[in-house]
Design a protein around this motif. Structure first.
Motif, mmCIF file in Angstrom:
data_model
loop_
_atom_site.group_PDB
_atom_site.id
_atom_site.type_symbol
_atom_site.label_atom_id
_atom_site.label_comp_id
_atom_site.label_asym_id
_atom_site.label_seq_id
_atom_site.Cartn_x
_atom_site.Cartn_y
_atom_site.Cartn_z
ATOM 1 N N GLY A 10 4.525 8.340 4.872
ATOM 2 C CA GLY A 10 3.619 7.243 4.576
ATOM 3 C C GLY A 10 2.534 7.649 3.608
ATOM 4 O O GLY A 10 2.158 6.876 2.703
ATOM 5 N N GLU A 11 2.016 8.868 3.761
ATOM 6 C CA GLU A 11 0.992 9.361 2.848
ATOM 7 C C GLU A 11 1.552 9.552 1.445
ATOM 8 O O GLU A 11 0.887 9.247 0.445
ATOM 9 C CB GLU A 11 0.408 10.669 3.376
ATOM 10 N N GLN A 12 2.789 10.059 1.355
ATOM 11 C CA GLN A 12 3.401 10.237 0.037
ATOM 12 C C GLN A 12 3.573 8.895 -0.674
ATOM 13 O O GLN A 12 3.351 8.795 -1.885
ATOM 14 C CB GLN A 12 4.751 10.946 0.176
ATOM 15 N N GLN A 13 3.941 7.880 0.088
ATOM 16 C CA GLN A 13 4.095 6.576 -0.548
ATOM 17 C C GLN A 13 2.741 6.012 -0.981
ATOM 18 O O GLN A 13 2.636 5.355 -2.024
ATOM 19 C CB GLN A 13 4.795 5.583 0.392
ATOM 20 N N ARG A 14 1.688 6.312 -0.243
ATOM 21 C CA ARG A 14 0.353 5.872 -0.651
ATOM 22 C C ARG A 14 -0.095 6.594 -1.927
ATOM 23 O O ARG A 14 -0.790 6.013 -2.769
ATOM 24 C CB ARG A 14 -0.650 6.077 0.485
ATOM 25 N N VAL A 15 0.295 7.862 -2.078
ATOM 26 C CA VAL A 15 0.021 8.569 -3.329
ATOM 27 C C VAL A 15 0.739 7.866 -4.486
ATOM 28 O O VAL A 15 0.176 7.666 -5.570
ATOM 29 C CB VAL A 15 0.457 10.044 -3.251
ATOM 30 N N ALA A 16 1.992 7.486 -4.243
ATOM 31 C CA ALA A 16 2.761 6.788 -5.276
ATOM 32 C C ALA A 16 2.108 5.461 -5.646
ATOM 33 O O ALA A 16 2.104 5.061 -6.815
ATOM 34 C CB ALA A 16 4.192 6.563 -4.788
ATOM 35 N N ILE A 17 1.536 4.779 -4.660
ATOM 36 C CA ILE A 17 0.840 3.516 -4.938
ATOM 37 C C ILE A 17 -0.429 3.782 -5.743
ATOM 38 O O ILE A 17 -0.750 3.049 -6.678
ATOM 39 C CB ILE A 17 0.534 2.776 -3.621
ATOM 40 N N ALA A 18 -1.158 4.850 -5.384
ATOM 41 C CA ALA A 18 -2.355 5.215 -6.160
ATOM 42 C C ALA A 18 -1.985 5.508 -7.608
ATOM 43 O O ALA A 18 -2.699 5.110 -8.541
ATOM 44 C CB ALA A 18 -3.034 6.424 -5.527
ATOM 45 N N ARG A 19 -0.877 6.215 -7.817
ATOM 46 C CA ARG A 19 -0.411 6.519 -9.177
ATOM 47 C C ARG A 19 -0.088 5.228 -9.932
ATOM 48 O O ARG A 19 -0.374 5.094 -11.127
ATOM 49 C CB ARG A 19 0.819 7.420 -9.106
ATOM 50 N N ALA A 20 0.508 4.258 -9.221
ATOM 51 C CA ALA A 20 0.825 2.978 -9.845
ATOM 52 C C ALA A 20 -0.430 2.195 -10.220
ATOM 53 O O ALA A 20 -0.437 1.424 -11.179
ATOM 54 C CB ALA A 20 1.701 2.145 -8.899
ATOM 55 N N LEU A 21 -1.508 2.412 -9.480
ATOM 56 C CA LEU A 21 -2.750 1.681 -9.688
ATOM 57 C C LEU A 21 -3.647 2.261 -10.767
ATOM 58 O O LEU A 21 -4.468 1.546 -11.343
ATOM 59 C CB LEU A 21 -3.564 1.675 -8.381
ATOM 60 N N VAL A 22 -3.526 3.558 -11.028
ATOM 61 C CA VAL A 22 -4.584 4.278 -11.721
ATOM 62 C C VAL A 22 -4.832 3.799 -13.150
ATOM 63 O O VAL A 22 -5.947 3.895 -13.660
ATOM 64 C CB VAL A 22 -4.309 5.803 -11.685
ATOM 65 N N ASN A 78 12.170 4.392 3.158
ATOM 66 C CA ASN A 78 12.246 5.715 3.779
ATOM 67 C C ASN A 78 11.175 5.928 4.844
ATOM 68 O O ASN A 78 10.919 7.070 5.249
ATOM 69 C CB ASN A 78 12.094 6.808 2.706
ATOM 70 N N LEU A 79 10.556 4.835 5.313
ATOM 71 C CA LEU A 79 9.438 4.954 6.236
ATOM 72 C C LEU A 79 9.760 4.361 7.605
ATOM 73 O O LEU A 79 10.596 3.459 7.723
ATOM 74 C CB LEU A 79 8.204 4.243 5.658
ATOM 75 N N ASP A 80 9.060 4.856 8.618
ATOM 76 C CA ASP A 80 9.204 4.292 9.960
ATOM 77 C C ASP A 80 8.446 2.966 10.019
ATOM 78 O O ASP A 80 7.668 2.630 9.121
ATOM 79 C CB ASP A 80 8.697 5.268 11.018
ATOM 80 N N PRO A 81 8.661 2.180 11.087
ATOM 81 C CA PRO A 81 8.039 0.846 11.153
ATOM 82 C C PRO A 81 6.521 0.858 11.018
ATOM 83 O O PRO A 81 5.949 0.002 10.335
ATOM 84 C CB PRO A 81 8.474 0.332 12.531
ATOM 85 N N GLU A 82 5.852 1.820 11.633
ATOM 86 C CA GLU A 82 4.386 1.855 11.573
ATOM 87 C C GLU A 82 3.896 2.093 10.152
ATOM 88 O O GLU A 82 3.012 1.387 9.655
ATOM 89 C CB GLU A 82 3.846 2.945 12.501
ATOM 90 N N ASN A 83 4.492 3.086 9.477
ATOM 91 C CA ASN A 83 4.100 3.366 8.101
ATOM 92 C C ASN A 83 4.516 2.242 7.158
ATOM 93 O O ASN A 83 3.825 1.963 6.175
ATOM 94 C CB ASN A 83 4.693 4.693 7.633
ATOM 95 N N SER A 84 5.640 1.598 7.452
ATOM 96 C CA SER A 84 6.085 0.470 6.637
ATOM 97 C C SER A 84 5.061 -0.653 6.665
ATOM 98 O O SER A 84 4.713 -1.236 5.631
ATOM 99 C CB SER A 84 7.435 -0.050 7.148
ATOM 100 N N THR A 85 4.558 -0.937 7.866
ATOM 101 C CA THR A 85 3.549 -1.985 8.008
ATOM 102 C C THR A 85 2.278 -1.624 7.250
ATOM 103 O O THR A 85 1.678 -2.466 6.569
ATOM 104 C CB THR A 85 3.229 -2.219 9.493
ATOM 105 N N GLU A 86 1.870 -0.357 7.344
ATOM 106 C CA GLU A 86 0.663 0.088 6.648
ATOM 107 C C GLU A 86 0.804 -0.049 5.132
ATOM 108 O O GLU A 86 -0.132 -0.469 4.447
ATOM 109 C CB GLU A 86 0.349 1.537 7.025
#
Length: 261
Positions: A174-186, A200-208
């Motif tokens: 989940g943290e890696q995907q958030r890094v990818a989102i930050a890269r998309a935003l920058v 590639n994420l579990d339900p909790e991280n998917s929701t986040e």
């Protein structure tokens, strides 16, 4: 969620969305439309007709899900939007640009104005979180001071400023995907395209991750998410563009037909 301060996002006045995607309309280049497909066709050399006269519009600042079974045409649509392939017919436009005319050296510049988020994160394993996000700005020739400011802003938005010096292998999925989102935003894009961001994420991280994309959308950024996660998409209460055998279908009708099979 903190307001962005170092990155400015603008949104024009919205207009009514075309609710009936099968209805053919004349091509428009409205400042209020971020993505427009008008009778778009994609026929591959092997004879596969991946898109069959697809017509729809996505408003500037809208959040939309792209759904459909494997082979429905979602990947083809995303490849057209990413300028990996040309449509065989019809008109595909992003932010007023005819994508067929975005060629050669214009393609990298076009892509830098769009934030892409992928299922497999695509992080550089030997670079830190900060360096991964900064890389998207370095290739544009941005100054060091601007990179530092905007990377910190993007990491703060996704809640990972405290992980700036970590490498991807030390992060959860989940943290890696958030890094990818930050890269998309920058680079302060007006459009983010996410291809199976929770695959590639579990339900909790998917929701986040979905809630994070929703928060980003509230800053006026158009968000298009391709996903198979029907329950998650329905919980978000957003518009759905549904593809079936290369054609747009009414999502509620298609869902009912699946239940009755």
């Amino acid at each position: 969620m903190e307001e962005l301060t170092a990155v400015e996002y603008e949104i024009e006045n919205q207009v009514e969305v075309q609710e009936e995607p099968e209805v053919r309309t004349e091509p428009q280049s409205s400042k209020d439309v971020m993505i427009s497909f008008d009778r778009v066709v994609k026929l591959y050399p092997n004879g596969v007709n991946a898109l069959r006269g697809v017509t729809f519009k996505i408003e500037r600042g809208e959040f939309v899900f792209l759904m459909g079974a494997s082979g429905a045409g979602k990947s083809t649509m995303l490849k057209i939007l990413m300028r990996e392939i040309d449509p065989s017919g019809g008109l595909a436009m992003v932010d007023g640009k005819n994508l067929k005319k975005v060629k050669g050296s214009k393609i990298p510049k076009y892509r830098r104005n769009i934030g892409f988020v992928f299922q497999d994160f695509r992080l550089l394993p030997k670079k830190t979180v900060f360096e991964n996000v900064a890389f998207a700005m370095e290739i544009t020739g941005a100054s060091r001071s601007m990179i530092k400011r905007q990377v910190n802003t993007a990491l703060s938005l996704v809640g990972l400023q405290h992980k700036a010096d970590e490498v991807p292998s030390h992060l959860s999925g989940g943290e890696q995907q958030r890094v990818a989102i930050a890269r998309a935003l920058v680079n302060a894009p007006q459009l983010i395209i996410a291809d199976e961001p929770t695959g590639n994420l579990d339900p909790e991280n998917s929701t986040e991750v979905m809630h994070l994309l929703d928060e980003i959308n509230k800053h006026g950024i158009t968000v298009l998410v391709a996903t198979h996660a029907r329950d998650l998409a329905e919980s978000m209460d957003k518009r759905v563009i549904y593809l079936e055998n290369g054609r747009l279908k009414d999502y509620e009708y298609a869902k009912e037909a699946q239940v009755n099979e």
